[in-house]
Scaffold this active site. Structure first.
Site, mmCIF file in Angstrom:
data_model
loop_
_atom_site.group_PDB
_atom_site.id
_atom_site.type_symbol
_atom_site.label_atom_id
_atom_site.label_comp_id
_atom_site.label_asym_id
_atom_site.label_seq_id
_atom_site.Cartn_x
_atom_site.Cartn_y
_atom_site.Cartn_z
ATOM 1 N N ASP A 102 36.082 95.130 -20.941
ATOM 2 C CA ASP A 102 35.086 94.650 -19.966
ATOM 3 C C ASP A 102 34.364 93.434 -20.553
ATOM 4 O O ASP A 102 33.826 93.489 -21.660
ATOM 5 C CB ASP A 102 34.085 95.774 -19.659
ATOM 6 C CG ASP A 102 33.174 95.422 -18.490
ATOM 7 O OD1 ASP A 102 33.122 96.216 -17.536
ATOM 8 O OD2 ASP A 102 32.516 94.369 -18.526
ATOM 9 N N ASP B 72 36.337 91.410 -13.961
ATOM 10 C CA ASP B 72 36.132 91.252 -15.411
ATOM 11 C C ASP B 72 36.484 92.495 -16.218
ATOM 12 O O ASP B 72 36.051 92.624 -17.350
ATOM 13 C CB ASP B 72 34.695 90.797 -15.698
ATOM 14 C CG ASP B 72 33.735 91.969 -15.832
ATOM 15 O OD1 ASP B 72 33.908 92.954 -15.108
ATOM 16 O OD2 ASP B 72 32.830 91.883 -16.673
ATOM 17 N N GLU B 73 37.251 93.406 -15.642
ATOM 18 C CA GLU B 73 37.601 94.593 -16.438
ATOM 19 C C GLU B 73 39.016 95.070 -16.124
ATOM 20 O O GLU B 73 39.508 94.890 -15.002
ATOM 21 C CB GLU B 73 36.595 95.728 -16.209
ATOM 22 C CG GLU B 73 36.500 96.162 -14.792
ATOM 23 C CD GLU B 73 35.545 97.297 -14.535
ATOM 24 O OE1 GLU B 73 35.508 98.266 -15.306
ATOM 25 O OE2 GLU B 73 34.850 97.220 -13.520
HETATM 26 P P1 TTP Z 1 29.822 93.734 -14.708
HETATM 27 O O1 TTP Z 1 30.945 93.942 -15.678
HETATM 28 O O2 TTP Z 1 29.247 94.928 -14.031
HETATM 29 O O3 TTP Z 1 28.624 93.007 -15.444
HETATM 30 P P2 TTP Z 1 28.632 91.835 -16.492
HETATM 31 O O4 TTP Z 1 29.996 91.492 -16.952
HETATM 32 O O5 TTP Z 1 27.840 90.693 -15.930
HETATM 33 O O6 TTP Z 1 27.784 92.442 -17.684
HETATM 34 P P3 TTP Z 1 28.196 93.575 -18.722
HETATM 35 O O7 TTP Z 1 28.149 92.908 -20.054
HETATM 36 O O8 TTP Z 1 27.174 94.642 -18.563
HETATM 37 O O9 TTP Z 1 29.576 94.047 -18.360
HETATM 38 O O10 TTP Z 1 30.268 92.726 -13.585
HETATM 39 C C1 TTP Z 1 31.170 91.661 -13.810
HETATM 40 C C2 TTP Z 1 30.791 90.460 -12.967
HETATM 41 O O11 TTP Z 1 30.841 90.815 -11.594
HETATM 42 C C3 TTP Z 1 29.384 89.961 -13.232
HETATM 43 O O12 TTP Z 1 29.336 89.000 -14.277
HETATM 44 C C4 TTP Z 1 28.995 89.390 -11.911
HETATM 45 C C5 TTP Z 1 29.786 90.160 -10.883
HETATM 46 N N1 TTP Z 1 28.913 91.127 -10.210
HETATM 47 C C6 TTP Z 1 28.390 90.800 -8.975
HETATM 48 O O13 TTP Z 1 28.681 89.734 -8.431
HETATM 49 N N2 TTP Z 1 27.534 91.687 -8.373
HETATM 50 C C7 TTP Z 1 27.179 92.870 -8.934
HETATM 51 O O14 TTP Z 1 26.388 93.640 -8.351
HETATM 52 C C8 TTP Z 1 27.720 93.207 -10.218
HETATM 53 C C9 TTP Z 1 27.349 94.499 -10.900
HETATM 54 C C10 TTP Z 1 28.584 92.307 -10.816
HETATM 55 MG MG MG Z 2 31.327 93.034 -17.563
#
Ligand code: TTP
Ligand code: MG
Length: 394
Positions: A6, A100-101
Site C-alpha cells: 500500500d 494504490d494497493e
Molecule cells: P489510501 O491508501 O487509503 O490512503 P493514502 O495512500 O493517501 O495514505 P496511507 O499512507 O494511509 O495509505 O488511499 C489511496 C489514495 O486514494 C489516496 O492517496 C487518495 C485516494 N483516496 C481518495 O480519493 N478518497 C478517499 O476517501 C481515500 C481514503 C483515498
Molecule cells: Mg495508501
C-alpha cells in the site's frame, strides 16, 4: 505467504515528489469547493490531525498554513500502472485492489527472489528507485492479515505476521479494523459485545450468521485465520466516480451535466484498461444525507462514455426526486477485456453502430487528454450553462 503493498499518502506523495518545494510540508489533495473533503493528507499534515474524508475547511482550521492541491487523476493513474508493473516482475499473481494497493502471492517465487521478507524489501527498493515513492508492505499467511500488517507501521513500513503469531494478532485485533466491517456491521457487533476478532472466535457462529448474514459467516472464518485464497482473476469488480457537489442541486439540466462528467471519467478508466462492460449504476445522495443507488444491466457490451451516460440518465429518469441532491456518482461493472470474444445477442438493446461511432470519438478524446492533460478537451455541453427552465423536474 501473501504480501499487501500500500503506497504511503499516495496522491500527496506524488505531488511532493514532483515539486520538491512541497517536501516536508503539510499537503492535502482535495477538491476546491467549500464543501470538498480531503482525499489524502501528507504525513506532515496528519501530525495536525488531518485525515482522509475530513472537510477541507476543518483541515484548514487545524493547520492554517496547509497546502491544498487540486490533484491530477491521470498522473496518479499513470504512477499506479507503473507500480503494478513492478509488482508483476516479482510474482505472476498480483491482484490490484485500488489505485494504490495490491496483493502479491509469493508462493513459488522463492527460487528467483528469496523469502517473502526478501521479496518485500526488493519491491520497496524498486518502487522507491523507479517511482520515487515509499510504500508499506504487510506479509502474512492470509489476505486480510497482510492488509492489516501493511497498515501497522506506516509510512515506509514492513510488517511480518508469521503463522505462529497469527492467533495473537487475531485475539487482540479491534473488530473495526477488519477489512469490510463498516458502520452498520460495527453497530451490530458492538451490541453483541464483540470488540475484537478474537471475541468472534468464542461467539456462537450460527447466531452471528443470523444477526449479520454473510458478514457474520465471514468474520467467523477470519477469526479462525481462514480467508479466501488470492486469485489472479479476482481483479477489480467495478469502476466508479462520485462528486460531492459544491452546492445542492435540483434541476434536471444540472444533474445531467454531472452525470455526463462522471460518465466520461468512468469511461476513460474503463477504456484505459481495454475493458468493456454491461452494467451501469448511479448513486444519489440527498441534502438530508439519505441515498439511493440504481443499476441496470444491458444486453450490449459498452465502453463509450456516451453509452454510459445514456444508461445513467435512464436510471436517473426513473427516480422520483423530492429533495435537493448533494452527491452524484456513476459506476460500471461486469467487465470483459476487449480481446475476449463477445457473445452476440438477438436482443440487442442498444444501437451498436452509434455506440461504435461514439467509441471513436472517445478514443480521440482519450488520446488528446493523455497527451495534454485532464482539462484540455471536454464535451461542449459541459461548457454551456444549465437550462434554468427545467427547474423542478427529475
Ligand atoms: P489510501 O491508501 O487509503 O490512503 P493514502 O495512500 O493517501 O495514505 P496511507 O499512507 O494511509 O495509505 O488511499 C489511496 C489514495 O486514494 C489516496 O492517496 C487518495 C485516494 N483516496 C481518495 O480519493 N478518497 C478517499 O476517501 C481515500 C481514503 C483515498
Ligand atoms: Mg495508501
Amino acid at each position: 505467504m501473501i504480501l499487501h503493498v500500500d503506497m504511503d499518502a499516495f496522491f500527496a506523495a506524488i505531488e511532493q515528489r514532483d515539486n520538491p518545494r512541497l517536501k516536508g510540508r503539510p499537503v492535502i489533495v482535495s477538491g476546491h469547493s467549500k464543501r470538498s473533503v480531503v482525499s489524502t493528507a501528507s504525513y506532515e499534515a496528519r501530525k495536525f490531525g488531518i485525515c482522509s474524508a475530513m472537510p477541507v475547511f476543518q483541515a484548514k482550521q487545524k493547520c492554517p498554513h496547509l497546502i491544498i492541491l487540486p490533484g491530477s487523476r491521470n498522473k496518479y493513474l499513470n504512477d499506479s500502472q507503473q507500480i503494478m508493473k513492478i509488482l508483476k516482475r516479482f510474482s505472476p499473481v498480483v491482484v490490484p485492489v485500488s489505485i494504490d494497493e495490491a496483493y502479491v502471492d509469493t508462493q513459488g517465487c522463492d527460487k528467483l527472489f528469496g523469502s517473502p521478507k526478501q521479496i518485500a524489501v526488493q519491491i520497496k527498493t524498486a518502487v522507491l528507485n523507479e517511482i520515487g515513492l515509499t510504500c508499506s508492505v504487510g506479509i502474512a499467511p492470509v489476505k486480510f492479515l497482510a492488509k492489516i500488517a501493511s497498515d501497522m507501521n506506516k509510512p515506509d513500513g514492513l510488517t511480518y505476521i508469521s503463522r505462529k503469531n497469527m492467533d495473537n494478532v487475531i485475539a487482540t485485533l479491534p473488530i473495526k479494523k477488519v477489512p469490510g466491517v463498516g458502520t452498520q456491521a460495527l453497530k451490530l457487533l458492538t451490541a453483541l459485545q464483540i470488540k475484537t476478532l478474537g471475541d468472534v472466535k468464542h461467539f456462537d457462529q450460527a447466531l452471528l450468521s443470523r444477526k449479520l448474514g454473510k458478514m457474520g459467516t465471514r468474520l467467523s472464518k477470519l477469526s479462525l485465520g481462514h480467508d479466501t485464497p488470492l486469485q489472479a482473476q479476482s481483479v477489480r469488480k467495478s469502476i466508479s466516480s462520485e462528486t460531492t457537489l459544491s452546492k445542492d442541486i435540483y434541476t434536471l439540466a444540472e444533474v445531467r451535466k454531472v452525470l455526463l462528467e462522471q460518465s466520461h471519467r468512468v469511461g476513460r478508466d474503463l477504456r484505459k484498461k481495454n475493458w468493456i462492460c454491461r452494467h451501469v449504476s448511479i448513486k444519489i445522495k440527498f441534502s438530508d444525507f439519505s441515498q439511493i443507488t440504481r443499476s441496470k444491466k444491458t444486453e450490449s457490451w459498452i465502453s463509450s462514455s456516451n453509452a454510459i451516460y445514456d444508461l445513467a440518465t435512464q436510471l436517473y429518469d426513473k427516480v422520483s426526486i423530492k429533495k435537493k441532491i448533494r452527491l452524484i456518482g456513476v459506476g460500471v461493472s461486469d467487465f470483459k477485456h476487449t480481446s475476449e470474444p463477445v457473445q452476440m445477442s438477438l436482443l440487442l438493446d442498444r444501437d451498436e453502430k452509434i455506440d461504435q461511432q461514439w467509441d471513436c470519438v472517445d478514443q480521440a478524446m482519450d488520446s488528446v487528454l493523455q497527451k495534454f492533460g485532464s482539462d484540455i478537451i471536454k464535451k461542449a455541453s459541459l461548457n454551456t450553462p444549465c437550462d434554468k427552465k427545467s427547474k423542478g423536474t427529475k
